[in-house]
Motif scaffolding. Structure first.
Motif, short mmCIF file in Angstrom:
data_model
loop_
_atom_site.label_atom_id
_atom_site.label_comp_id
_atom_site.label_asym_id
_atom_site.label_seq_id
_atom_site.Cartn_x
_atom_site.Cartn_y
_atom_site.Cartn_z
N SER A 1 0.85 -1.19 0.00
CA SER A 1 0.00 0.00 0.00
C SER A 1 0.88 1.24 0.00
O SER A 1 1.98 1.25 0.58
CB SER A 1 -0.93 0.03 1.21
OG SER A 1 -0.21 0.24 2.41
N THR B 1 0.68 5.90 -0.96
CA THR B 1 0.06 7.10 -1.51
C THR B 1 1.12 7.84 -2.31
O THR B 1 2.19 8.15 -1.78
CB THR B 1 -0.49 8.01 -0.40
OG1 THR B 1 -1.51 7.32 0.32
CG2 THR B 1 -1.06 9.29 -0.99
N ARG C 1 -3.20 -1.57 -2.28
CA ARG C 1 -3.99 -0.34 -2.17
C ARG C 1 -3.12 0.86 -2.58
O ARG C 1 -2.09 1.11 -1.95
CB ARG C 1 -4.51 -0.14 -0.74
CG ARG C 1 -5.46 -1.24 -0.30
CD ARG C 1 -5.87 -1.06 1.16
NE ARG C 1 -6.67 0.15 1.36
CZ ARG C 1 -7.99 0.21 1.21
NH1 ARG C 1 -8.67 -0.88 0.83
NH2 ARG C 1 -8.65 1.33 1.43
N ARG D 1 -3.30 5.03 -3.56
CA ARG D 1 -3.94 6.32 -3.76
C ARG D 1 -2.97 7.17 -4.58
O ARG D 1 -1.82 7.37 -4.18
CB ARG D 1 -4.26 6.99 -2.44
CG ARG D 1 -4.74 8.44 -2.59
CD ARG D 1 -5.30 8.97 -1.29
NE ARG D 1 -6.71 8.62 -1.13
CZ ARG D 1 -7.34 8.59 0.03
NH1 ARG D 1 -6.67 8.82 1.15
NH2 ARG D 1 -8.63 8.30 0.08
N TRP E 1 -7.26 -2.15 -4.83
CA TRP E 1 -8.02 -0.92 -4.56
C TRP E 1 -7.23 0.27 -5.07
O TRP E 1 -6.05 0.43 -4.74
CB TRP E 1 -8.26 -0.82 -3.06
CG TRP E 1 -9.05 0.37 -2.58
CD1 TRP E 1 -10.39 0.46 -2.42
CD2 TRP E 1 -8.52 1.63 -2.13
NE1 TRP E 1 -10.74 1.70 -1.92
CE2 TRP E 1 -9.60 2.44 -1.73
CE3 TRP E 1 -7.22 2.15 -2.05
CZ2 TRP E 1 -9.44 3.73 -1.25
CZ3 TRP E 1 -7.05 3.45 -1.57
CH2 TRP E 1 -8.15 4.23 -1.17
N ASP F 1 -7.53 4.54 -5.62
CA ASP F 1 -8.19 5.84 -5.45
C ASP F 1 -7.36 6.85 -6.22
O ASP F 1 -6.25 7.20 -5.83
CB ASP F 1 -8.25 6.20 -3.96
CG ASP F 1 -9.04 7.48 -3.72
OD1 ASP F 1 -9.68 7.98 -4.66
OD2 ASP F 1 -9.00 7.99 -2.58
N TRP F 2 -7.90 7.33 -7.34
CA TRP F 2 -7.17 8.17 -8.29
C TRP F 2 -7.80 9.55 -8.29
O TRP F 2 -8.99 9.72 -8.57
CB TRP F 2 -7.24 7.53 -9.67
CG TRP F 2 -6.34 8.11 -10.72
CD1 TRP F 2 -5.69 9.29 -10.70
CD2 TRP F 2 -6.02 7.50 -11.96
NE1 TRP F 2 -4.97 9.46 -11.86
CE2 TRP F 2 -5.15 8.37 -12.65
CE3 TRP F 2 -6.37 6.28 -12.57
CZ2 TRP F 2 -4.64 8.09 -13.91
CZ3 TRP F 2 -5.87 6.00 -13.83
CH2 TRP F 2 -5.01 6.88 -14.49
N THR G 1 -11.83 4.06 -7.63
CA THR G 1 -12.49 5.35 -7.45
C THR G 1 -11.68 6.40 -8.18
O THR G 1 -10.46 6.49 -8.00
CB THR G 1 -12.59 5.72 -5.95
OG1 THR G 1 -13.40 4.77 -5.27
CG2 THR G 1 -13.21 7.11 -5.78
N PHE H 1 -13.48 12.34 0.11
CA PHE H 1 -12.29 11.86 0.82
C PHE H 1 -12.51 11.94 2.32
O PHE H 1 -13.15 12.87 2.82
CB PHE H 1 -11.06 12.70 0.44
CG PHE H 1 -10.95 12.98 -1.03
CD1 PHE H 1 -10.88 11.95 -1.94
CD2 PHE H 1 -10.95 14.28 -1.50
CE1 PHE H 1 -10.80 12.20 -3.30
CE2 PHE H 1 -10.88 14.54 -2.85
CZ PHE H 1 -10.80 13.50 -3.75
N VAL I 1 -5.07 14.06 2.58
CA VAL I 1 -5.54 14.14 1.20
C VAL I 1 -6.65 15.16 1.07
O VAL I 1 -6.64 16.04 0.19
CB VAL I 1 -6.00 12.76 0.70
CG1 VAL I 1 -6.68 12.89 -0.66
CG2 VAL I 1 -4.81 11.81 0.59
#
Length: 400
Positions: free
Chosen positions: A158, A160, A188, A190, A216, A218-219, A245, A377, A382
């Motif tokens: 995971s 970000t 995961r 992001r 998963w 998240d863009w 997402t 969010f 973020v």
């Protein structure tokens, strides 16, 4: 890693031959380009250039940035892509060019000329707590910057990743980027992408993610700068249980023109996606959002949603919102929505009736429109960073 270097050299040679044979898309002559004419662009007048390090545009107290480092098994690897091709040749060769496979006049030019880029690699099971920050800087007006970003998360990892592109100098230029996101099984990611280039820059982007079983993504994409161009943004949910997402926001002024072409491809059963774009347009600016939900054969029990909403701040601003569905399975739920509107006069009247002047009333309506996007969010860095970026851009648009 000679084989990797040789493979990249072969790709460059093939791409150099290919782009000589591929013409730029003609206005209304190529599907997808009907709203974005680029006939005034002479790419030959913008020779390839090397990009630079733009620093942390997001202002994190602690962040991981690209550096030349020894490969490690217990942490993320973030380094310039050219360096990674030498040190992590197996990873680069296995993934580079496998997510973005379409050959267009812009992707082949990127293959042939990219000099600026980064690899973000997170090994299996590694959970990265600090944000990974990558920046792309167009340093030279009158040139084309071909940059590339490859993000790979192995199984159960995971992270970000924040990416920002900006300009060091004012003046007409071209930025041509390729982004490839690989989200492994149960991983995961992001990914936050901020485009804040000089408003005389042509921008072209080909961005694609592939999400494996139970992965998963998240863009988040923010489009503020540039003069004209088009960005393709595609998400493939490749394994059962994958989720994506996608949240997009753009705010334009003057005569800016932005064009986003999104794809949510459901290639496996039991996958879900949720896409929402919101645009704020002032002066004589314009924007296009064209979205497609594609459900491949056998991708049963797909659940997909997409929406695009645009708020026009002047009578001369213009937006097109074009949702689409291509469904080749029979047990799915796919919905979409699109809207283009001026500021609601009834909302302004209501606020003025409670003592607010017209300028403040309009400002609150606009902020409410954007807040609906920010609320996608959870509370945290973020949400705060995206909200702050939108606030700064709103000041620029309203003050233009």
């Amino acid at each position: 890693m000679a084989s990797s270097a040789s493979s990249l050299l072969d790709r460059r040679r093939q791409a150099t031959t290919a782009y000589a044979e591929l013409e730029l898309p003609a206005f209304r002559g190529v599907p997808g380009w009907e709203f974005t004419p680029i006939d005034k662009l002479d790419l030959q007048a913008f020779p390839p250039a090397r990009g630079g390090e733009g620093g942390d545009a997001f202002g994190f107290a602690e962040a991981i940035a690209p550096s030349v480092q020894e490969p490690a098994q217990d942490g993320p690897i973030v380094m310039p892509l050219a360096e990674a091709a030498e040190r992590l040749g197996e990873v680069v060769e296995r993934h580079l060019g496998t997510v973005v496979t379409q050959r267009t006049p812009f992707t082949v030019r990127n293959d042939a000329h990219w000099t600026d880029g980064a690899l973000v690699y997170v090994p299996r099971g590694v959970q990265v707590q600090a944000p990974i920050v990558v920046s792309t800087l167009q340093e030279q007006a009158g040139t084309t910057l071909h940059w590339r970003l490859l993000v790979v998360l192995e199984e159960d990892a995971s992270a970000t990743v924040w990416h920002a592109s900006s300009s060091a100098r004012e003046g007409e230029a071209v930025v041509n980027g390729v982004v490839e996101l690989v989200v492994g099984q149960n991983a995961r990611l992001r990914f936050v992408d901020l485009q804040d280039l000089d408003e005389r820059t042509w921008v072209f982007g080909t961005q694609r993610a592939t999400v494996a079983r139970d992965g998963w993504l998240d863009w988040i994409t923010l489009g503020f700068g540039s003069a004209n161009g088009k960005v393709f943004q595609e998400t493939q949910l490749a394994g059962p249980g994958a989720h994506g997402t996608v949240t997009g926001a753009y705010a334009t002024r003057g005569r800016q023109h932005l064009d986003f072409d999104t794809l949510q491809e459901h290639a496996a059963p039991d996958t879900t996606s949720d896409l929402a774009f919101r645009g704020l347009l002032g002066d004589r600016s314009s924007a296009v959002w064209r979205g497609m939900i594609k459900v491949d054969p056998g991708a049963q029990r797909t659940d997909a949603f997409q929406e695009s909403r645009n708020l026009l701040l002047s009578k001369r601003a213009h937006a097109d919102a074009i949702p689409g569905l291509e469904i080749l399975a029979n047990d799915v739920r796919c919905t979409h929505a699109a809207a283009v509107a001026q500021i609601d006069r009834e909302q302004v009247f209501y606020l003025r009736a409670h003592g607010l002047d017209e300028a403040l009333a309009k400002r609150l309506v606009i902020e409410g429109f954007l807040q609906a996007l920010v609320e996608r969010f959870e509370e945290g860095p973020v949400r705060e960073a995206v909200g702050a970026a939108l606030e700064r851009r709103l000041e620029a648009v309203l003050g233009a």
